[in-house]
Design an enzyme around this catalytic site. Structure first.
Site, PDB file in Angstrom:
ATOM      1  N   PHE A 114      50.333  16.946 106.303  1.00 40.27           N
ATOM      2  CA  PHE A 114      51.441  17.329 105.426  1.00 40.27           C
ATOM      3  C   PHE A 114      50.864  17.992 104.171  1.00 40.27           C
ATOM      4  O   PHE A 114      49.903  17.486 103.588  1.00 40.27           O
ATOM      5  CB  PHE A 114      52.221  16.071 105.050  1.00 40.27           C
ATOM      6  CG  PHE A 114      53.521  16.335 104.368  1.00 40.27           C
ATOM      7  CD1 PHE A 114      54.652  16.644 105.100  1.00 40.27           C
ATOM      8  CD2 PHE A 114      53.612  16.275 102.986  1.00 40.27           C
ATOM      9  CE1 PHE A 114      55.864  16.885 104.466  1.00 40.27           C
ATOM     10  CE2 PHE A 114      54.821  16.521 102.342  1.00 40.27           C
ATOM     11  CZ  PHE A 114      55.951  16.823 103.091  1.00 40.27           C
ATOM     12  N   ASP A 185      47.477   8.009 106.490  1.00 38.67           N
ATOM     13  CA  ASP A 185      48.819   8.185 105.950  1.00 38.67           C
ATOM     14  C   ASP A 185      49.789   7.815 107.066  1.00 38.67           C
ATOM     15  O   ASP A 185      49.775   8.415 108.152  1.00 38.67           O
ATOM     16  CB  ASP A 185      49.026   9.641 105.501  1.00 38.67           C
ATOM     17  CG  ASP A 185      50.339   9.803 104.744  1.00 38.67           C
ATOM     18  OD1 ASP A 185      51.300   9.106 105.098  1.00 38.67           O
ATOM     19  OD2 ASP A 185      50.398  10.636 103.815  1.00 38.67           O
ATOM     20  N   TYR A 210      61.220   5.945 102.573  1.00 39.90           N
ATOM     21  CA  TYR A 210      62.556   6.559 102.697  1.00 39.90           C
ATOM     22  C   TYR A 210      62.768   7.207 104.058  1.00 39.90           C
ATOM     23  O   TYR A 210      63.836   7.716 104.333  1.00 39.90           O
ATOM     24  CB  TYR A 210      62.802   7.589 101.580  1.00 39.90           C
ATOM     25  CG  TYR A 210      61.692   8.592 101.400  1.00 39.90           C
ATOM     26  CD1 TYR A 210      61.578   9.686 102.245  1.00 39.90           C
ATOM     27  CD2 TYR A 210      60.743   8.432 100.397  1.00 39.90           C
ATOM     28  CE1 TYR A 210      60.543  10.595 102.102  1.00 39.90           C
ATOM     29  CE2 TYR A 210      59.698   9.332 100.236  1.00 39.90           C
ATOM     30  CZ  TYR A 210      59.608  10.405 101.097  1.00 39.90           C
ATOM     31  OH  TYR A 210      58.572  11.298 100.957  1.00 39.90           O
ATOM     32  N   LYS A 211      61.732   7.219 104.902  1.00 44.43           N
ATOM     33  CA  LYS A 211      61.868   7.807 106.240  1.00 44.43           C
ATOM     34  C   LYS A 211      62.382   6.717 107.187  1.00 44.43           C
ATOM     35  O   LYS A 211      63.537   6.327 107.092  1.00 44.43           O
ATOM     36  CB  LYS A 211      60.550   8.445 106.660  1.00 44.43           C
ATOM     37  CG  LYS A 211      60.225   9.670 105.783  1.00 44.43           C
ATOM     38  CD  LYS A 211      58.852  10.265 106.002  1.00 44.43           C
ATOM     39  CE  LYS A 211      58.677  11.505 105.099  1.00 44.43           C
ATOM     40  NZ  LYS A 211      57.261  11.891 104.940  1.00 44.43           N
ATOM     41  N   ARG A 357      63.217  20.135 114.545  1.00 44.80           N
ATOM     42  CA  ARG A 357      62.633  18.791 114.616  1.00 44.80           C
ATOM     43  C   ARG A 357      63.731  17.737 114.746  1.00 44.80           C
ATOM     44  O   ARG A 357      64.730  17.789 114.019  1.00 44.80           O
ATOM     45  CB  ARG A 357      61.843  18.597 113.323  1.00 44.80           C
ATOM     46  CG  ARG A 357      60.929  17.432 113.304  1.00 44.80           C
ATOM     47  CD  ARG A 357      60.051  17.491 112.073  1.00 44.80           C
ATOM     48  NE  ARG A 357      60.823  17.259 110.846  1.00 44.80           N
ATOM     49  CZ  ARG A 357      60.309  16.707 109.753  1.00 44.80           C
ATOM     50  NH1 ARG A 357      59.054  16.363 109.705  1.00 44.80           N
ATOM     51  NH2 ARG A 357      61.055  16.535 108.676  1.00 44.80           N
TER      52      ARG A 357
HETATM   53  C1  LIG Z   1      56.950  12.706 103.704  1.00 46.95           C
HETATM   54  C2  LIG Z   1      55.503  12.864 103.440  1.00 46.95           C
HETATM   55  C3  LIG Z   1      55.008  13.021 102.129  1.00 46.95           C
HETATM   56  C4  LIG Z   1      55.924  13.113 100.945  1.00 46.95           C
HETATM   57  O1  LIG Z   1      55.327  12.630  99.784  1.00 46.95           O
HETATM   58  P1  LIG Z   1      56.220  12.213  98.541  1.00 46.95           P
HETATM   59  O2  LIG Z   1      55.264  12.032  97.438  1.00 46.95           O
HETATM   60  O3  LIG Z   1      56.951  10.959  98.936  1.00 46.95           O
HETATM   61  O4  LIG Z   1      57.200  13.312  98.295  1.00 46.95           O
HETATM   62  C5  LIG Z   1      53.630  13.083 101.947  1.00 46.95           C
HETATM   63  N1  LIG Z   1      52.783  13.021 102.998  1.00 46.95           N
HETATM   64  C6  LIG Z   1      53.232  12.885 104.275  1.00 46.95           C
HETATM   65  C7  LIG Z   1      52.258  12.821 105.395  1.00 46.95           C
HETATM   66  C8  LIG Z   1      54.595  12.831 104.534  1.00 46.95           C
HETATM   67  O5  LIG Z   1      55.039  12.734 105.778  1.00 46.95           O
END
Ligand SMILES: *Cc1c(COP(=O)(O)O)cnc(C)c1O
Length: 398
Positions: A114, A185, A210-211, A357
Site C-alpha cells: 500500500f 502490516d 476500520y476495515k 475490488r
Molecule cells: C488501509 C491501509 C493503510 C491506511 O493507513 P491509514 O494511516 O489508516 O490511513 C495503510 N497501509 C495499508 C497496507 C492499508 O491497507
C-alpha cells in the site's frame, strides 16, 4: 465460549437494498455503535468530565481494546497497543526495527504494498538521512530478495489490490535466517484471515481497525511488538503516554516497560469505545469458521461472475489459499462500471488503473448476497450500462 454460526447480520445496520462488498475498506455500522457513542458523549464526557479518565476507564481503554485485538491475532494479552493511524504505526515499527540493526541500511518491501507504507518508509529514510535504501521487488520475488544486507523486511500480508497473500511464516523465517527484522502490516488480514502472530515469530505487526474490524472511519490503528523484545526497542515517537510514568511529568523520556511504549498521545476515546463495541461481534467466532465462510463466498463469486461476464479478468490468485478475503477483477472501464454497480446497490470499489475490488466479510454476507451481486454485475457489464456519461466523472475517493 459458545461458538456462533455465520453470518451475524442481526448485529449490523446495513441499508436496505445494499449488498456491501467493501468491508475491506470501511466496515459496516455495528448496531450498538451509536448507543455506545452517545453514552460516552452524554454520560461519560458530559456528566463525568475529566473525572471520566478514571471513573469511566478511559485511560485503560486503549489496552482493553488492544487485548481484544491481540486475541483475534493469536497474540498474548498486553502485546498490542492501539491509537493513532496505521501510517503512524508503520513509521513507529520501522523506526524501531531499523534501530535493532544499526549496521544495515536496506529496507525490503514490495511493489504491491500500500502506498502509505512505502511513503512512510521514504519519509523516515529522509529524516534519518544516513543513506538508507528502500527496495521494492515484485511480491513474488520478495522471498528471494531477502539477503544478508537487509535490515528490515516490511510487508503487507494481503495485497490491497489483488488480495494475494504472502506466506507469513515462510517469509519471517527467511528474514530471521538472514538476520533481518520482520514487520507485518495486517490491514487486510485482521478480521479477514486467521493470523497467529506468536507462531509467526515476527518482531512487529501493525494494522487498522476500520476495515474488517468495523471500528468506523478514523478508528484507531494497532501495533504489536513481540513480548521478548519490547523492553529493548526504542520508540521514535516518544510521547508522554508512552512514558513509564506519564503523570510524574519528568523532564526526560523513559519508555514504559511494555507495548504501552508505542502509545504516543491522548487516545481517541470516542473511536475506541465504538471499536470496543464493534469487536463484540467477534465473540464466539472461530477464525477457521470465518475463513471457511470467506472462501465459500469468494469461490461462489468468482464462479458466478466468470460464468456471466467473459470480459472481466480475474486479478486475484485463483487458489483460495493464496487469497485474503477479497476478489478483484480487471476491467478497462472498471471505474464507470463500479459507479453503475454502486448506484444499483452493489458497493465495491475501484483501484487504479483498472481494478474492480470486492471484499468478503462473512460476519454480514451470505451466499445469496454474492449471487445477487453477480447478477447485477452481469447486467452492468453485458448491457454496457457503464457507458452512460454520468458514471464517468471521478470523485475524490474511489
Ligand atoms: C488501509 C491501509 C493503510 C491506511 O493507513 P491509514 O494511516 O489508516 O490511513 C495503510 N497501509 C495499508 C497496507 C492499508 O491497507
Amino acid at each position: 465460549m459458545v461458538r456462533v454460526s455465520l453470518p451475524r447480520k442481526e448485529l449490523f445496520d446495513i441499508p436496505q437494498g445494499v449488498i456491501y462488498l467493501d468491508g475491506n475498506s470501511l466496515g459496516v455500522l455495528p448496531k450498538g455503535a451509536a448507543a455506545r457513542a452517545t453514552q460516552v458523549i452524554e454520560n461519560e464526557w458530559g456528566n463525568q468530565l475529566i473525572k471520566a479518565w478514571n471513573t469511566a476507564g478511559w485511560m485503560a481503554l486503549p489496552q482493553v481494546v488492544g487485548d481484544r485485538i491481540a486475541d483475534l491475532l493469536g497474540a498474548p494479552s498486553g502485546s498490542v497497543a492501539t491509537g493513532d493511524t496505521l501510517s503512524i504505526k508503520v513509521y513507529q515499527a520501522l523506526a524501531a526495527a531499523l534501530k535493532m540493526r544499526p549496521d544495515r541500511r536496506v529496507i525490503l518491501s514490495d511493489n504491491g504494498n500500500f502506498p502509505s507504507d512505502l511513503y512512510m518508509a521514504q519519509g523516515l529514510i529522509e529524516t534519518i538521512d544516513k543513506g538508507y535504501e528502500l527496495r521494492t521487488p515484485a511480491p513474488e520475488n520478495v522471498i528471494d530478495a531477502i539477503t544478508e544486507d537487509i535490515a528490515v523486511v516490511m510487508l503487507t500480508q494481503v495485497d490491497y489490490r489483488s488480495g494475494r497473500m504472502h506466506d507469513m511464516r515462510a517469509i519471517t523465517e527467511k528474514a530471521h535466517a538472514m538476520g533481518a527484522v520482520m514487520i507485518w502490516d495486517l490491514a487486510h488480514s485482521a478480521g479477514a484471515v486467521p493470523v497467529d502472530l506468536t507462531a509467526s515469530n515476527a518482531e512487529f505487526a501493525v494494522g487498522c481497525s476500520y476495515k474488517y474490524l468495523n471500528g468506523g472511519p478514523g478508528a484507531p490503528a494497532f501495533i504489536y511488538v513481540r513480548p521478548d523484545i519490547v523492553d529493548t526497542i526504542k520508540p521514535a515517537l516518544s510521547g508522554w503516554l508512552g512514558h513509564d510514568a506519564p503523570f510524574a511529568m519528568e523532564l526526560d523520556y523513559r519508555p514504559a516497560m511494555s507495548t504501552e511504549r508505542m502509545r504516543v498521545g491522548t487516545p481517541p476515546i470516542l473511536q475506541l469505545a465504538v471499536l470496543q463495541d464493534a469487536l463484540e461481534a467477534w465473540d464466539g467466532v472461530a477464525m477457521e469458521d470465518l475463513r471457511a465462510a470467506s472462501i465459500a463466498l469468494s469461490e461462489t463469486f468468482i464462479r458466478e461472475v466468470e460464468a456471466r461476464c467473459p470480459t472481466l479478468t480475474l486479478a486475484s490468485p485463483r487458489d483460495p489459499h493464496q487469497r485474503g478475503s477479497q476478489v478483484s477483477f480487471a476491467f478497462e472501464n472498471g471505474y464507470p462500471a463500479m459507479q453503475a454497480l454502486i448506484e444499483r446497490g452493489v458497493i465495491g470499489d475501484f483501484r487504479a488503473p483498472n481494478i474492480m475490488r470486492f471484499g468478503f466479510t462473512p460476519l454480514y454476507l451470505d451466499e445469496k448476497d454474492v449471487v445477487a451481486a453477480a447478477e447485477i454485475i452481469e447486467d452492468v457489464i453485458n448491457n454496457d450500462i457503464w457507458r452512460d456519461p454520468k458514471y464517468h466523472s471521478v470523485s475524490r475517493v474511489t
